[in-house]
Motif scaffolding. Structure first.
Motif, PDB file in Angstrom:
ATOM      1  N   SER A 159       0.814  -1.201  -0.158  1.00  8.36           N
ATOM      2  CA  SER A 159       0.000  -0.163   0.012  1.00  8.36           C
ATOM      3  C   SER A 159       0.890   1.367   0.016  1.00  8.36           C
ATOM      4  O   SER A 159       2.066   1.204   0.667  1.00  8.36           O
ATOM      5  CB  SER A 159      -0.832  -0.182   1.418  1.00  8.36           C
ATOM      6  OG  SER A 159      -1.068   1.121   1.764  1.00  8.36           O
ATOM      7  N   LYS A 191      -3.333   5.371  -2.233  1.00 14.24           N
ATOM      8  CA  LYS A 191      -4.407   6.270  -1.537  1.00 14.24           C
ATOM      9  C   LYS A 191      -3.919   7.614  -1.731  1.00 14.24           C
ATOM     10  O   LYS A 191      -2.849   8.100  -1.407  1.00 14.24           O
ATOM     11  CB  LYS A 191      -4.274   5.872   0.128  1.00 14.24           C
ATOM     12  CG  LYS A 191      -5.308   6.978   0.878  1.00 14.24           C
ATOM     13  CD  LYS A 191      -4.533   7.758   1.793  1.00 14.24           C
ATOM     14  CE  LYS A 191      -5.500   9.044   2.540  1.00 14.24           C
ATOM     15  NZ  LYS A 191      -4.664  10.108   2.513  1.00 14.24           N
ATOM     16  N   VAL A 222      -7.973   4.645  -4.122  1.00 17.87           N
ATOM     17  CA  VAL A 222      -8.708   5.474  -3.514  1.00 17.87           C
ATOM     18  C   VAL A 222      -8.372   7.008  -3.506  1.00 17.87           C
ATOM     19  O   VAL A 222      -7.297   7.247  -3.271  1.00 17.87           O
ATOM     20  CB  VAL A 222      -9.154   4.916  -1.839  1.00 17.87           C
ATOM     21  CG1 VAL A 222     -10.029   3.615  -1.888  1.00 17.87           C
ATOM     22  CG2 VAL A 222      -7.533   4.540  -1.169  1.00 17.87           C
ATOM     23  N   LEU A 232     -13.528   5.378  -5.308  1.00 13.11           N
ATOM     24  CA  LEU A 232     -12.655   4.192  -5.350  1.00 13.11           C
ATOM     25  C   LEU A 232     -12.859   3.439  -6.680  1.00 13.11           C
ATOM     26  O   LEU A 232     -13.665   3.574  -7.526  1.00 13.11           O
ATOM     27  CB  LEU A 232     -13.845   3.030  -4.439  1.00 13.11           C
ATOM     28  CG  LEU A 232     -13.492   1.460  -4.695  1.00 13.11           C
ATOM     29  CD1 LEU A 232     -12.234   1.133  -4.124  1.00 13.11           C
ATOM     30  CD2 LEU A 232     -14.386   0.696  -3.974  1.00 13.11           C
ATOM     31  N   CYS A 261      -8.020   1.643   8.540  1.00 10.27           N
ATOM     32  CA  CYS A 261      -9.120   0.845   8.674  1.00 10.27           C
ATOM     33  C   CYS A 261      -9.245   0.007   7.165  1.00 10.27           C
ATOM     34  O   CYS A 261      -9.588  -1.108   7.448  1.00 10.27           O
ATOM     35  CB  CYS A 261     -10.425   1.858   8.581  1.00 10.27           C
ATOM     36  SG  CYS A 261     -11.744   0.869   8.926  1.00 10.27           S
ATOM     37  N   MET A 262      -9.082   0.675   6.194  1.00 15.22           N
ATOM     38  CA  MET A 262      -8.991  -0.098   4.764  1.00 15.22           C
ATOM     39  C   MET A 262      -7.727  -1.441   5.206  1.00 15.22           C
ATOM     40  O   MET A 262      -8.344  -2.470   4.854  1.00 15.22           O
ATOM     41  CB  MET A 262      -8.349   0.581   3.723  1.00 15.22           C
ATOM     42  CG  MET A 262      -9.561   1.491   3.149  1.00 15.22           C
ATOM     43  SD  MET A 262      -9.153   1.732   1.513  1.00 15.22           S
ATOM     44  CE  MET A 262      -9.425   0.239   0.434  1.00 15.22           C
ATOM     45  N   GLN A 265      -9.132  -4.157   7.436  1.00 16.18           N
ATOM     46  CA  GLN A 265      -9.905  -5.019   6.882  1.00 16.18           C
ATOM     47  C   GLN A 265      -9.436  -6.030   5.821  1.00 16.18           C
ATOM     48  O   GLN A 265      -9.607  -7.129   5.601  1.00 16.18           O
ATOM     49  CB  GLN A 265     -11.113  -4.052   6.016  1.00 16.18           C
ATOM     50  CG  GLN A 265     -11.863  -3.539   7.217  1.00 16.18           C
ATOM     51  CD  GLN A 265     -12.962  -2.536   6.390  1.00 16.18           C
ATOM     52  OE1 GLN A 265     -13.992  -2.862   6.240  1.00 16.18           O
ATOM     53  NE2 GLN A 265     -12.525  -1.458   6.317  1.00 16.18           N
ATOM     54  N   LEU A 282     -15.402  -4.631  -1.954  1.00 14.46           N
ATOM     55  CA  LEU A 282     -14.533  -3.437  -1.730  1.00 14.46           C
ATOM     56  C   LEU A 282     -15.527  -2.195  -1.198  1.00 14.46           C
ATOM     57  O   LEU A 282     -14.690  -1.444  -0.453  1.00 14.46           O
ATOM     58  CB  LEU A 282     -13.867  -3.030  -2.957  1.00 14.46           C
ATOM     59  CG  LEU A 282     -12.569  -3.894  -3.196  1.00 14.46           C
ATOM     60  CD1 LEU A 282     -12.114  -3.561  -4.873  1.00 14.46           C
ATOM     61  CD2 LEU A 282     -11.444  -3.228  -2.353  1.00 14.46           C
ATOM     62  N   ILE A 285     -15.741  -2.276   2.565  1.00  9.80           N
ATOM     63  CA  ILE A 285     -14.382  -2.096   3.069  1.00  9.80           C
ATOM     64  C   ILE A 285     -14.358  -0.306   3.072  1.00  9.80           C
ATOM     65  O   ILE A 285     -14.011   0.419   4.110  1.00  9.80           O
ATOM     66  CB  ILE A 285     -13.358  -2.477   2.462  1.00  9.80           C
ATOM     67  CG1 ILE A 285     -13.492  -4.214   2.726  1.00  9.80           C
ATOM     68  CG2 ILE A 285     -12.027  -2.080   2.531  1.00  9.80           C
ATOM     69  CD1 ILE A 285     -12.116  -4.861   1.947  1.00  9.80           C
ATOM     70  N   VAL A 286     -14.388   0.493   1.914  1.00  8.41           N
ATOM     71  CA  VAL A 286     -14.238   1.715   1.819  1.00  8.41           C
ATOM     72  C   VAL A 286     -15.310   2.520   2.567  1.00  8.41           C
ATOM     73  O   VAL A 286     -15.077   3.430   3.277  1.00  8.41           O
ATOM     74  CB  VAL A 286     -14.308   2.228   0.302  1.00  8.41           C
ATOM     75  CG1 VAL A 286     -14.290   3.712   0.089  1.00  8.41           C
ATOM     76  CG2 VAL A 286     -13.033   1.864  -0.503  1.00  8.41           C
ATOM     77  N   ALA A 289     -14.064   2.631   6.022  1.00  5.65           N
ATOM     78  CA  ALA A 289     -13.093   3.110   6.231  1.00  5.65           C
ATOM     79  C   ALA A 289     -13.465   4.630   6.409  1.00  5.65           C
ATOM     80  O   ALA A 289     -12.895   5.540   7.009  1.00  5.65           O
ATOM     81  CB  ALA A 289     -11.944   3.069   5.178  1.00  5.65           C
TER      82      ALA A 289
END
Ligand code: ATP
Length: 314
Positions: A159, A191, A222, A232, A261-262, A265, A282, A285-286, A289
């Motif tokens: 990430s 991100k 994201v 997303l 948080c993403m 998960q 997904l 998840i977002v 987050a």
């Protein structure tokens, strides 16, 4: 559950108490823990995930203060290093117009030395590169690149958050872009803020910016949009996922809460392929987050405002 290694800086933010003054006149400062990768590590552990912080502080009372905060938040600090160089310090104030005044005394964070023993730990785990200071040189920049190479060779989930700071890169934007691109090309998750997505791609429209970023290689993008939520994008779909409504008092750390948080998960997932195929998953998840980011804005400070799992489930 996979471990998430968060690599980069941990520093003291001295926040001017009397907001509305600039740094030349501010007299009182509150000592806070800062540094995006450290915030992300805390976000993950507060949500009962497994995070490991990899960074360097000074062998001084400020360094002890910072590592204690991570430990209180159940972050694994066994890979953190201490240096003879003093802990990195930042001084921040916000004036009446919301403009930030910022000075930065770079110290121990740049001293992080590459440790080859970490490589084997990356296997089947996740690595988050989210440092604001890594591209500024020092041992940290070299360690960052070598850890990135290790994460690639060990098939870690990678990430990347560029964490662009205008104060640090004014008139050097091209150099920043050049340094970020090799990371972006090989990351599974990128991100970005709107400003970062535009700066890094040279595209104003997000459809074009995302297409550009996917072409470079990022699987999941994201783009955080503050109270509007998050854009997303994968190669299969693109949509804006709304956040929840809150009354924000301080947005510090919202982006770190969001990505933490993403990652928490995703750390519970077995395979990236299955995740990428599931638009529904997904999106969920977002959405969660977004909630973590929103909750963080409702209190002052970063680490202390990050939600617990209980708050997130409420
Ligand atoms: P940072 O400035 O910490 O680097 P960022 O610019 O990436 O962060 P933001 O867009 O401010 O982060 O916030 C991250 C996420 O938190 C947003 O995508 C959104 O989901 C949520 N969020 C932030 N501010 C608000 C708000 N005022 N209301 C609701 N949700 C918010």
């Amino acid at each position: 559950m996979k471990k998430v290694f968060c690599i980069g800086e941990l520093l003291i933010d001295f926040v001017a108490e009397n907001q509305g003054k600039n740094l030349s006149v501010a007299k009182e400062f509150t000592k806070k823990a800062g540094g995006a990768p450290a915030n992300v590590a805390c976000a993950i552990s507060k949500l009962e995930g497994k995070s490991v912080f990899v960074g360097c502080v000074g062998d001084d009372p400020f360094g002890d203060f910072l590592l204690n905060i991570l430990e209180e938040n159940k972050v694994d600090t066994s890979m953190a290093q201490k240096s003879e160089v003093f802990t990195t310090l930042a001084f921040v104030s916000i004036d009446e117009d919301g403009e930030r005044d910022f000075v930065f005394s770079r110290g121990a964070d740049k001293e992080l030395k590459y440790d080859s023993s970490l490589k084997k730990e990356f296997k089947n785990n996740m690595v988050h590169f989210g440092a604001a200071t890594a591209m500024l040189g020092g041992n940290l920049e070299e360690a960052y690149s070598r850890y990135f190479f290790d994460a690639l060779t060990k098939d870690s989930f990678i990430s990347f958050d560029p964490n662009y700071r205008e104060d640090l890169w004014k008139n050097k934007e091209e150099a920043f872009i050049k340094k970020c691109m090799p990371f972006i090309q090989k990351s599974h998750l990128g991100k970005f803020s709107l400003e970062e997505a535009r700066l890094l791609t040279g595209k104003r429209e997000m459809d074009e910016a995302c297409a550009f970023l996917h072409d470079t290689g990022v699987a999941i993008i994201v783009v955080t949009l503050g109270k509007e939520g998050t854009l997303l994008s994968t190669k299969h779909f693109r949509k804006t996922i709304p956040s929840i409504e809150v009354t924000p008092v301080d947005t510090t750390g919202a982006g770190d809460a969001f990505i933490g948080c993403m990652l928490k998960q995703i750390s519970e997932h077995d395979s990236l392929e299955t995740l990428l195929e599931s638009e529904e998953e997904l999106t969920q998840i977002v959405s969660k987050a977004n909630k973590a980011g929103a909750i963080t804005t409702t209190n002052f400070g970063a680490i202390e405002s990050l939600p617990t799992q209980k708050q997130l489930d409420f």
